[in-house]
Scaffold this motif. Structure first.
Motif, PDB file in Angstrom:
ATOM      1  N   GLU A 132       0.808  -1.218   0.000  1.00 45.47           N
ATOM      2  CA  GLU A 132       0.000   0.000   0.000  1.00 45.47           C
ATOM      3  C   GLU A 132       0.843   1.270   0.000  1.00 45.47           C
ATOM      4  O   GLU A 132       0.347   2.343  -0.335  1.00 45.47           O
ATOM      5  CB  GLU A 132      -0.934   0.009   1.209  1.00 45.47           C
ATOM      6  N   ASN A 133       2.133   1.158   0.361  1.00 42.07           N
ATOM      7  CA  ASN A 133       2.979   2.349   0.400  1.00 42.07           C
ATOM      8  C   ASN A 133       3.839   2.483  -0.847  1.00 42.07           C
ATOM      9  O   ASN A 133       4.851   3.175  -0.844  1.00 42.07           O
ATOM     10  CB  ASN A 133       3.866   2.333   1.653  1.00 42.07           C
ATOM     11  N   ASP A 134       3.435   1.846  -1.917  1.00 45.18           N
ATOM     12  CA  ASP A 134       4.183   1.860  -3.175  1.00 45.18           C
ATOM     13  C   ASP A 134       3.953   3.184  -3.907  1.00 45.18           C
ATOM     14  O   ASP A 134       2.827   3.647  -4.037  1.00 45.18           O
ATOM     15  CB  ASP A 134       3.707   0.691  -4.044  1.00 45.18           C
ATOM     16  N   ALA A 135       5.033   3.781  -4.408  1.00 45.66           N
ATOM     17  CA  ALA A 135       4.901   5.016  -5.187  1.00 45.66           C
ATOM     18  C   ALA A 135       4.021   4.786  -6.413  1.00 45.66           C
ATOM     19  O   ALA A 135       3.340   5.711  -6.875  1.00 45.66           O
ATOM     20  CB  ALA A 135       6.282   5.515  -5.618  1.00 45.66           C
ATOM     21  N   TYR A 136       4.029   3.565  -6.944  1.00 46.13           N
ATOM     22  CA  TYR A 136       3.185   3.248  -8.099  1.00 46.13           C
ATOM     23  C   TYR A 136       1.704   3.453  -7.758  1.00 46.13           C
ATOM     24  O   TYR A 136       0.924   3.882  -8.600  1.00 46.13           O
ATOM     25  CB  TYR A 136       3.397   1.798  -8.539  1.00 46.13           C
ATOM     26  N   VAL A 137       1.326   3.129  -6.529  1.00 43.55           N
ATOM     27  CA  VAL A 137      -0.065   3.288  -6.117  1.00 43.55           C
ATOM     28  C   VAL A 137      -0.449   4.762  -6.145  1.00 43.55           C
ATOM     29  O   VAL A 137      -1.505   5.142  -6.665  1.00 43.55           O
ATOM     30  CB  VAL A 137      -0.289   2.707  -4.703  1.00 43.55           C
ATOM     31  N   TYR A 138       0.424   5.598  -5.597  1.00 41.21           N
ATOM     32  CA  TYR A 138       0.132   7.035  -5.564  1.00 41.21           C
ATOM     33  C   TYR A 138      -0.001   7.584  -6.981  1.00 41.21           C
ATOM     34  O   TYR A 138      -0.922   8.353  -7.283  1.00 41.21           O
ATOM     35  CB  TYR A 138       1.231   7.770  -4.812  1.00 41.21           C
ATOM     36  N   ASP A 139       0.910   7.180  -7.861  1.00 36.02           N
ATOM     37  CA  ASP A 139       0.850   7.669  -9.236  1.00 36.02           C
ATOM     38  C   ASP A 139      -0.407   7.171  -9.945  1.00 36.02           C
ATOM     39  O   ASP A 139      -0.981   7.887 -10.772  1.00 36.02           O
ATOM     40  CB  ASP A 139       2.098   7.233 -10.006  1.00 36.02           C
ATOM     41  N   ALA A 140      -0.830   5.961  -9.637  1.00 44.98           N
ATOM     42  CA  ALA A 140      -2.053   5.437 -10.251  1.00 44.98           C
ATOM     43  C   ALA A 140      -3.271   6.217  -9.776  1.00 44.98           C
ATOM     44  O   ALA A 140      -4.184   6.509 -10.555  1.00 44.98           O
ATOM     45  CB  ALA A 140      -2.210   3.953  -9.923  1.00 44.98           C
ATOM     46  N   LEU A 141      -3.300   6.569  -8.504  1.00 47.54           N
ATOM     47  CA  LEU A 141      -4.396   7.379  -7.986  1.00 47.54           C
ATOM     48  C   LEU A 141      -4.393   8.756  -8.625  1.00 47.54           C
ATOM     49  O   LEU A 141      -5.440   9.304  -8.963  1.00 47.54           O
ATOM     50  CB  LEU A 141      -4.301   7.489  -6.457  1.00 47.54           C
ATOM     51  N   ARG A 142      -3.218   9.324  -8.803  1.00 45.78           N
ATOM     52  CA  ARG A 142      -3.111  10.620  -9.471  1.00 45.78           C
ATOM     53  C   ARG A 142      -3.590  10.529 -10.918  1.00 45.78           C
ATOM     54  O   ARG A 142      -4.112  11.492 -11.483  1.00 45.78           O
ATOM     55  CB  ARG A 142      -1.666  11.135  -9.445  1.00 45.78           C
ATOM     56  N   ALA A 143      -3.390   9.371 -11.520  1.00 45.24           N
ATOM     57  CA  ALA A 143      -3.800   9.170 -12.917  1.00 45.24           C
ATOM     58  C   ALA A 143      -5.305   8.982 -13.062  1.00 45.24           C
ATOM     59  O   ALA A 143      -5.816   8.968 -14.182  1.00 45.24           O
ATOM     60  CB  ALA A 143      -3.067   7.963 -13.506  1.00 45.24           C
ATOM     61  N   GLY A 144      -5.998   8.809 -11.943  1.00 46.46           N
ATOM     62  CA  GLY A 144      -7.452   8.703 -12.023  1.00 46.46           C
ATOM     63  C   GLY A 144      -8.054   7.449 -11.435  1.00 46.46           C
ATOM     64  O   GLY A 144      -9.278   7.275 -11.496  1.00 46.46           O
ATOM     65  N   ALA A 145      -7.237   6.554 -10.874  1.00 44.24           N
ATOM     66  CA  ALA A 145      -7.803   5.355 -10.250  1.00 44.24           C
ATOM     67  C   ALA A 145      -8.705   5.759  -9.090  1.00 44.24           C
ATOM     68  O   ALA A 145      -8.423   6.717  -8.367  1.00 44.24           O
ATOM     69  CB  ALA A 145      -6.686   4.434  -9.762  1.00 44.24           C
ATOM     70  N   ALA A 146      -9.796   5.027  -8.912  1.00 48.74           N
ATOM     71  CA  ALA A 146     -10.775   5.363  -7.884  1.00 48.74           C
ATOM     72  C   ALA A 146     -10.368   4.872  -6.501  1.00 48.74           C
ATOM     73  O   ALA A 146     -10.972   5.243  -5.502  1.00 48.74           O
ATOM     74  CB  ALA A 146     -12.133   4.778  -8.244  1.00 48.74           C
ATOM     75  N   GLY A 147      -9.356   4.024  -6.430  1.00 47.14           N
ATOM     76  CA  GLY A 147      -8.909   3.502  -5.155  1.00 47.14           C
ATOM     77  C   GLY A 147      -7.968   2.334  -5.371  1.00 47.14           C
ATOM     78  O   GLY A 147      -7.606   2.008  -6.497  1.00 47.14           O
ATOM     79  N   PHE A 148      -7.549   1.722  -4.284  1.00 48.07           N
ATOM     80  CA  PHE A 148      -6.649   0.575  -4.419  1.00 48.07           C
ATOM     81  C   PHE A 148      -7.024  -0.513  -3.424  1.00 48.07           C
ATOM     82  O   PHE A 148      -7.687  -0.263  -2.413  1.00 48.07           O
ATOM     83  CB  PHE A 148      -5.192   1.001  -4.236  1.00 48.07           C
ATOM     84  N   LEU A 149      -6.595  -1.714  -3.754  1.00 49.77           N
ATOM     85  CA  LEU A 149      -6.895  -2.891  -2.950  1.00 49.77           C
ATOM     86  C   LEU A 149      -5.635  -3.736  -2.872  1.00 49.77           C
ATOM     87  O   LEU A 149      -4.934  -3.906  -3.871  1.00 49.77           O
ATOM     88  CB  LEU A 149      -8.023  -3.691  -3.597  1.00 49.77           C
TER      89      LEU A 149
END
Length: 210
Positions: free
Chosen positions: A76-93
């Motif tokens: 959950e602390n992956d920089a990829y996750v943050y960038d994906a959220l910035r790109a428009g992802a609605a959330g992460f699991l």
């Protein structure tokens, strides 16, 4: 194996159906454009085109209605996750999530809600937010007092109904404020609005206060 497991879990639900699968980011973009699913489960680390670029390509020339992208990740602390959220992802699991959590997450984003984990998003913003601008963006000054309050409460992960109870107003009023916040921040959904709030300095990553 992971895709097979996901299909088995989701297809077992009477209100959910898996429309298709993809093994690479490029294939995911093609499959989404062809099948027009409501929700996309996107691994952030994909061959050829990673999940971040794939999310951008799926949402940039957004079909109407745009699919909701739910990022599936190991950490959950992956920089990829943050960038994906910035790109428009609605959330992460998280990939280690229980089957019932996966199903619940798909239903949440299918309802056009955002799957926000306030503490995790705050930590991601603190670790990976880009350099803040010297001056606050123009949209900050355009927020009304009520809209600013709603944005801060959105960052705590509250739903519209919970925000309404906290503010002592009706859910329809909160929905109007949320729409105004999205319009003024130029963001797609609640997740992006909260990220914009962190990156602008409107909300400090260290806590929910401005």
């Amino acid at each position: 194996m992971v895709r097979t497991a996901l299909r088995v879990i989701l297809d077992a639900e009477p209100d959910l159906q898996v429309a298709g699968e993809a093994s690479t980011g490029a294939e995911a973009v093609s499959v989404v454009r062809e099948l027009r699913p409501d929700v996309v489960l996107m691994d952030v680390r994909m061959p050829e085109v990673d999940g971040i670029r794939a999310t951008e390509r799926i949402l940039a020339p957004a079909p109407e209605p745009a699919p909701r992208v739910l990022v599936v990740t190991t950490f959950e602390n992956d920089a990829y996750v943050y960038d994906a959220l910035r790109a428009g992802a609605a959330g992460f699991l998280l990939k280690r999530a229980a089957a019932e959590d996966l199903v619940a997450a798909v239903r949440v984003v299918a309802r056009s809600d955002s799957l926000l984990y306030p503490a995790a998003l705050r930590g991601l913003a603190a670790a990976y937010a880009r350099h803040r601008p010297a001056a606050a963006p123009a949209w900050v000054a355009r927020l009304t007092e009520r809209e600013a309050e709603v944005l801060r409460l959105m960052a705590t992960g509250l739903t519209n109904a919970e925000i309404a109870r906290r503010m002592g107003v009706g859910p329809a009023t909160v929905k109007t404020h949320v729409a105004a916040v999205l319009a003024k921040t130029g963001t797609r959904d609640r997740t992006q609005a909260v990220i914009a709030a962190y990156e602008s300095g409107f909300i400090a990553p260290a806590g929910p206060g401005a």
